[in-house]
Design an enzyme around this catalytic site. Structure first.
Site, PDB file in Angstrom:
ATOM      1  N   GLY A 277      11.312   1.833  -2.507  1.00  0.00           N
ATOM      2  CA  GLY A 277      10.044   1.514  -1.852  1.00  0.00           C
ATOM      3  C   GLY A 277       9.022   1.251  -2.941  1.00  0.00           C
ATOM      4  O   GLY A 277       9.054   1.893  -3.986  1.00  0.00           O
TER       5      GLY A 277
ATOM      6  N   THR B 195       0.762  -1.241   0.000  1.00  0.00           N
ATOM      7  CA  THR B 195       0.000   0.000   0.000  1.00  0.00           C
ATOM      8  C   THR B 195       0.797   1.297   0.000  1.00  0.00           C
ATOM      9  O   THR B 195       1.003   1.860  -1.050  1.00  0.00           O
ATOM     10  CB  THR B 195      -1.029  -0.006   1.136  1.00  0.00           C
ATOM     11  OG1 THR B 195      -0.376  -0.334   2.338  1.00  0.00           O
ATOM     12  CG2 THR B 195      -2.103  -1.012   0.871  1.00  0.00           C
TER      13      THR B 195
ATOM     14  N   LYS C 213       8.369  -3.229   2.625  1.00  0.00           N
ATOM     15  CA  LYS C 213       8.232  -2.716   1.259  1.00  0.00           C
ATOM     16  C   LYS C 213       9.265  -1.657   0.933  1.00  0.00           C
ATOM     17  O   LYS C 213       9.202  -1.026  -0.112  1.00  0.00           O
ATOM     18  CB  LYS C 213       6.837  -2.143   1.066  1.00  0.00           C
ATOM     19  CG  LYS C 213       5.740  -3.123   1.331  1.00  0.00           C
ATOM     20  CD  LYS C 213       4.418  -2.427   1.242  1.00  0.00           C
ATOM     21  CE  LYS C 213       3.455  -2.996   2.240  1.00  0.00           C
ATOM     22  NZ  LYS C 213       2.289  -2.176   2.394  1.00  0.00           N
TER      23      LYS C 213
END
Length: 178
Positions: free
Chosen positions: A52, A7, A40
């Site tokens: 990222g 996300t 991430k």
């Protein structure tokens, strides 16, 4: 099984340091938290570059690996590697279907590599991607303009704020600074 998605990622450059923060949530579909402690944000190219990613997890890993290949090919030149990846992304039939975005940084540059094959140098040395990206971006802008916090502190706090608003973002935050 529905697609797994990573996300929110936020990056801030301040006082010669760049920090990239990412939350730990991986979501399947619109209602299932598959994992809450994913990483991430990571260092690549012998620790000289931080990347990222947000979007489809498998696609993001694939792009991250391709980006690292480009860094090796172009001796760590971040901009050249990003542009070459973007060109490959646009022209390769398989890569073109990947649904992910990357934020990459070295000691000098901060870039977004988008799913459309664009390379963007963010305005104000702040950027964010993913479902909670707009919340993190707004938070980072406000914190940078109104505090003396470090890049690392701003990136972390911005993700924390996004996690309180976006259901696809959590507060298991990883931050890497370069």
């Amino acid at each position: 099984m529905e697609e797994m998605r990573g996300t929110t990622i936020c990056a801030v450059k301040r006082n010669g340091k760049t920090a990239i923060a990412g939350d730990g949530q991986v979501t399947v579909g619109q209602s299932v938290i598959f994992k809450n402690n994913a990483v991430k944000v990571r260092r690549i190219y012998n620790g000289k570059v931080v990347v990222g990613f947000a979007g489809s997890v498998a696609d993001a890993f694939s792009l991250s690996e391709r980006f690292e290949e480009m860094l090796n090919k172009f001796s760590g030149n971040l901009m050249r590697s990003a542009v070459e990846l973007a060109q490959l992304w646009r022209s390769d039939k398989i890569l073109r279907k990947l649904e992910a975005m990357l934020i990459v940084a070295d000691s000098e540059k901060l870039l977004i590599i988008s799913g459309n094959g664009d390379v963007i140098e963010p305005q104000d040395d702040i950027c964010a991607i993913g479902s909670g990206g707009n919340y993190a971006l707004a938070s980072a802008k406000a914190l940078k303009e109104n505090t003396n916090l470090s890049a690392k502190e701003i990136a972390y706090k911005s993700l924390l704020i996004a996690s309180q608003i976006c259901v696809f973002t959590n507060d298991h935050i990883t931050v890497e600074e370069i």
